[in-house]
Structures are given as structure tokens and as C-alpha cells.
Design an enzyme around this catalytic site. Structure first.
Site, short mmCIF file in Angstrom:
data_model
loop_
_atom_site.label_atom_id
_atom_site.label_comp_id
_atom_site.label_asym_id
_atom_site.label_seq_id
_atom_site.Cartn_x
_atom_site.Cartn_y
_atom_site.Cartn_z
N ASP A 49 0.82 -1.21 0.00
CA ASP A 49 0.00 0.00 0.00
C ASP A 49 0.86 1.26 0.00
O ASP A 49 2.04 1.23 0.35
CB ASP A 49 -0.95 0.01 1.21
CG ASP A 49 -0.22 -0.04 2.55
OD1 ASP A 49 0.81 -0.73 2.65
OD2 ASP A 49 -0.68 0.63 3.50
N GLU B 297 0.43 -1.36 5.76
CA GLU B 297 1.50 -0.82 6.63
C GLU B 297 1.25 0.65 6.92
O GLU B 297 1.52 1.13 8.02
CB GLU B 297 2.87 -1.01 5.97
CG GLU B 297 4.05 -0.72 6.89
CD GLU B 297 4.44 0.75 6.99
OE1 GLU B 297 5.14 1.12 7.95
OE2 GLU B 297 4.04 1.55 6.12
#
Ligand code: ZN
Length: 399
Positions: free
Chosen positions: A80, A145
């Protein structure tokens, strides 16, 4: 020059990955998985997806070593990226545009799709040259994350599936550095977000009542801010200190009260504290407890977040993986600068379960643009990073 770079297969792969808009919030990881599955098949790796939380897949690509019973190496990266303010970008943030200087522009070019692709491209080169590794190598691509890793690495490290990977050492993200040195991170500070709740005598705003919440709040804020000032002085006292070396404290929220002429019965202050790795957690909490006591009756505290104390990864002879990393860096004449990471990464979860982890994104001579507008990585720096992993992967896998 940009044409030449565009035709480079490693860069083409990088750009393809950058073009997948795996941007927070509510990321759809489907396209990342398809991309990674294709990479895995091309490289002849084993491909497995763990879905601990729906829509939050963790992909693990495995290259079996010749001695698979030995602890394995984990190469971690997150899929991400953080949101963008598109109007502030010179080129569209999910275009992977390469300019005349060879700068590759995209969200994730530094944080950290670069590293994910560098792992894959290094494995490609190693495999095509016929090299075999002693230890098994797992490449993990994790979700979320950027929003704390709660549904990703944090959960994953606690599963039997993760334990079965038998990880002995992990590499994860680091950060760019404008200078010649490559920054490596061997620890992270502990995040403590503390709510201090001050209660007191309510009443009319025209009086001088005793025992008010406001007086207590002032005492608390003073204590936290005095400590902040001390830490600031320490940070400024020597150029060798970075922000990760000190405890940072910030007053981030204050709330309470009903209206302007009513003395409130409750006021709350929220402090974001990042405890240096040298801080004794018990002593720190006792200090806060003491402050609350001194502030007066009815002052309590609560944790919104309280990270445990996690041992830093050793960077000495006691850690053979580090010694392999270090001697390779010496051989390649890479200057390393060992630091404590200023923010939080997934490495903290890996270290929490006792696995040594080093944060390393091979980006020297690069401005720090993670989470910033116009994030870019120069193509030559990106390619050099692949060459570094081509040496680094066997070095740690053959320990
Ligand atoms: Zn990152």
C-alpha cells in the site's frame, strides 16, 4: 536517457507496479496480487496468499534453499501507499513518468514499491545466473502498513503460518538519504499515546474556585513540555543525534468544557510520546503517574496506544546476519549510517516476536520524499539498488 530507462525490463516492471493505485484508504489489493503471482511464476517461486482479514491479503513468494531446515530470510515490503494531493504533483502520481533526468515519479517510488521490485529483480538475476542459496528466502508483500499494519504484519507474525516460515532474519524498509551514506535502521522508538484526564470543581466562570480542572491541566502540560524542552536540547547538543535518538513529546489534542462561562468538571490533554530505545518503560510510566498525583486530586491517565519495549537488532558480532551485511557493505564500499527509525514500520512487529530485522532501502543521494508530493526515485539509484541486493541476498542467505 529516459527512453533508454523506459526500455529497461527492471524499470518497466517497477513502473507497472507503480501504476497499480494501491492507495489508502480501502485499498483493493487484487491487482497487486495478480502482478505478484505473475512475477512469482516467471521466477519459478512458490506463491502463497494468507488472508487473515478479508480483503487484506499477504502474499509470500518463496525460493527454497538447499538447506531448508535452517532459519530462513524474510524480505518484506508493503503493497500500500499513502494518499496523494494530485493537484500538487507535476506528473500524475500513478503514472510512473520518467523525466529527462531519469527521475521516476510516482507515489510509492520511495515508499516502498522500489524495494519490493528490487527484491524480485535481484532474485531474477540470481536465478538466471544459476546461483543456489543455502537458506530459504521468503519475499512477503503485506497490506496496510501505512495505516499501522494492524490487519497485516501485526497479525501475521502471531500466526502458525508465520512461525512455519521459520524466519531467522528480516530485511524491511528504510529511508532515502540525500548524502553518500546508506541509512540502516536497527530499532524503533515505542509509541505511547497518553490521555491525561483532569477533573475538578465545576462552577461559574466569574469566580476563583479552588481545585479546578484547568489548574491541574496546566501542571500536567508544564511537566510534559519541560521534558520536551530537555529532549530538544539533547537533540540540538550534537550533530550525531537524529530524531530517533531522543524521546519526542507533543501535545496533540485538548478537549473538554461546555461553554465559555462555565468552569468545566473535566479537561483532557492527549500527548503523543515516542520513547527512545534507551528509556525504561516502567520508570517513564511511574513519572507520569507521579505527575498526575502532584497535579491534584482526580487526575488520571489512560493509554490510547502503548507499544511494548522491543529490543533493538544487534549490530555487532552477536548477530551473524548483520556481520554478513556489514562485510558486504565494506566490500562494496557502501557507507552505512545506523539509526533508530523516527516513525513506525512493520519491522517493529517482526522484532517483537524476537526476529532481528534491519530497515534498509538502498537510496543514497536521494531527497527524502516519502509521503510528500512529487515522490520520485532516480532510475540509476533504483538499478544500483538491484545490484546491491544481488550481492546482499546471497550474503545473508548463506550465513
Ligand atoms: Zn513504507
Amino acid at each position: 536517457m529516459s527512453e533508454e530507462y523506459r526500455n529497461n525490463p527492471s524499470i518497466a516492471n517497477f513502473v507497472e507496479y507503480l501504476r497499480i493505485p494501491s492507495v489508502q484508504p480501502n485499498v483493493n489489493y487484487e491487482e497487486c496480487l495478480n502482478f505478484l503471482k505473475r512475477q512469482s511464476d516467471e521466477l519459478g517461486l512458490l506463491f502463497k496468499v494468507y488472508e487473515l482479514v478479508p480483503q487484506k491479503p499477504i502474499a509470500v513468494l518463496t525460493w527454497l534453499g538447499q538447506e531448508p531446515s535452517l532459519p530462513a530470510i524474510l524480505l518484506n515490503s508493503h503493497m500500500d501507499v499513502v494518499p496523494v494531493f494530485e493537484n500538487s504533483w507535476t506528473y500524475p502520481p500513478f503514472s510512473g513518468h520518467i523525466d529527462e533526468d531519469g527521475k521516476i515519479f510516482a507515489r510509492g517510488s520511495q515508499d516502498m514499491k522500489c524495494v519490493g521490485i528490487q527484491y524480485l529483480e535481484a532474485v531474477r538475476k540470481l536465478k538466471s545466473s544459476g546461483i543456489k542459496l543455502k537458506r530459504t528466502m521468503h519475499l512477503s508483500f503485506v497490506p496496510d502498513e501505512e495505516i499501522g499494519g494492524h490487519d497485516g504484519m501485526k497479525k501475521f507474525v502471531l500466526t502458525d503460518s508465520f512461525r512455519a516460515l521459520n524466519i531467522g532474519f528480516a530485511l524491511d524498509e528504510g529511508m532515502a538519504n540525500p548524502g553518500e551514506e546508506f541509512v540502516v535502521f536497527n530499532g524503533e522508538r515505542s509509541i505511547w499515546q497518553i490521555h491525561v484526564i483532569c477533573t475538578g470543581q465545576p462552577g461559574h466562570g466569574s469566580l476563583l474556585l479552588p481545585n479546578t480542572a484547568g489548574e491541574k491541566l496546566r501542571y500536567i502540560i508544564n511537566k510534559f513540555m519541560d521534558l520536551r524542552e530537555e529532549q530538544k536540547k539533547i537533540l540540538e547538543s550534537s550533530p550525531k543525534f537524529t530524531i530517533g535518538d531522543v524521546t519526542t513529546i507533543n501535545l496533540t489534542q485538548v478537549f473538554g468544557g461546555i461553554q465559555s462561562n462555565v468552569v468545566p468538571e473535566k479537561l483532557t490533554a492527549v500527548f503523543d510520546c515516542r520513547l527512545a530505545v534507551t528509556v525504561n518503560h516502567e520508570e517513564f510510566e511511574n513519572m507520569v503517574k507521579q505527575w498526575c498525583k502532584e497535579a491534584g486530586e482526580g487526575v488520571t491517565y489512560d493509554f490510547e496506544q502503548k507499544n511494548p519495549c522491543v529490543e533493538v537488532t544487534k549490530t555487532d558480532e552477536s548477530n551473524p546476519y548483520w556481520m554478513a551485511f556489514k562485510s558486504l557493505a565494506d566490500e562494496l564500499k557502501l557507507k552505512l549510517d545506523i539509526r533508530i527509525f523516527p516513525g513506525g514500520t512493520d519491522s517493529r512487529y517482526v522484532r517483537r516476536v524476537g526476529i532481528p530485522a534491519i530497515g534498509f532501502s538502498p537510496m543514497n543521494h536521494t531527497p527524502v520524499l516519502l509521503h510528500d508530493h512529487n515522490e520520485f526515485l532516480r532510475a540509476d539509484i533504483f538499478l544500483r539498488g538491484i545490484d546491491i541486493y544481488v550481492k546482499l541476498i546471497p550474503a545473508v542467505a548463506n550465513v
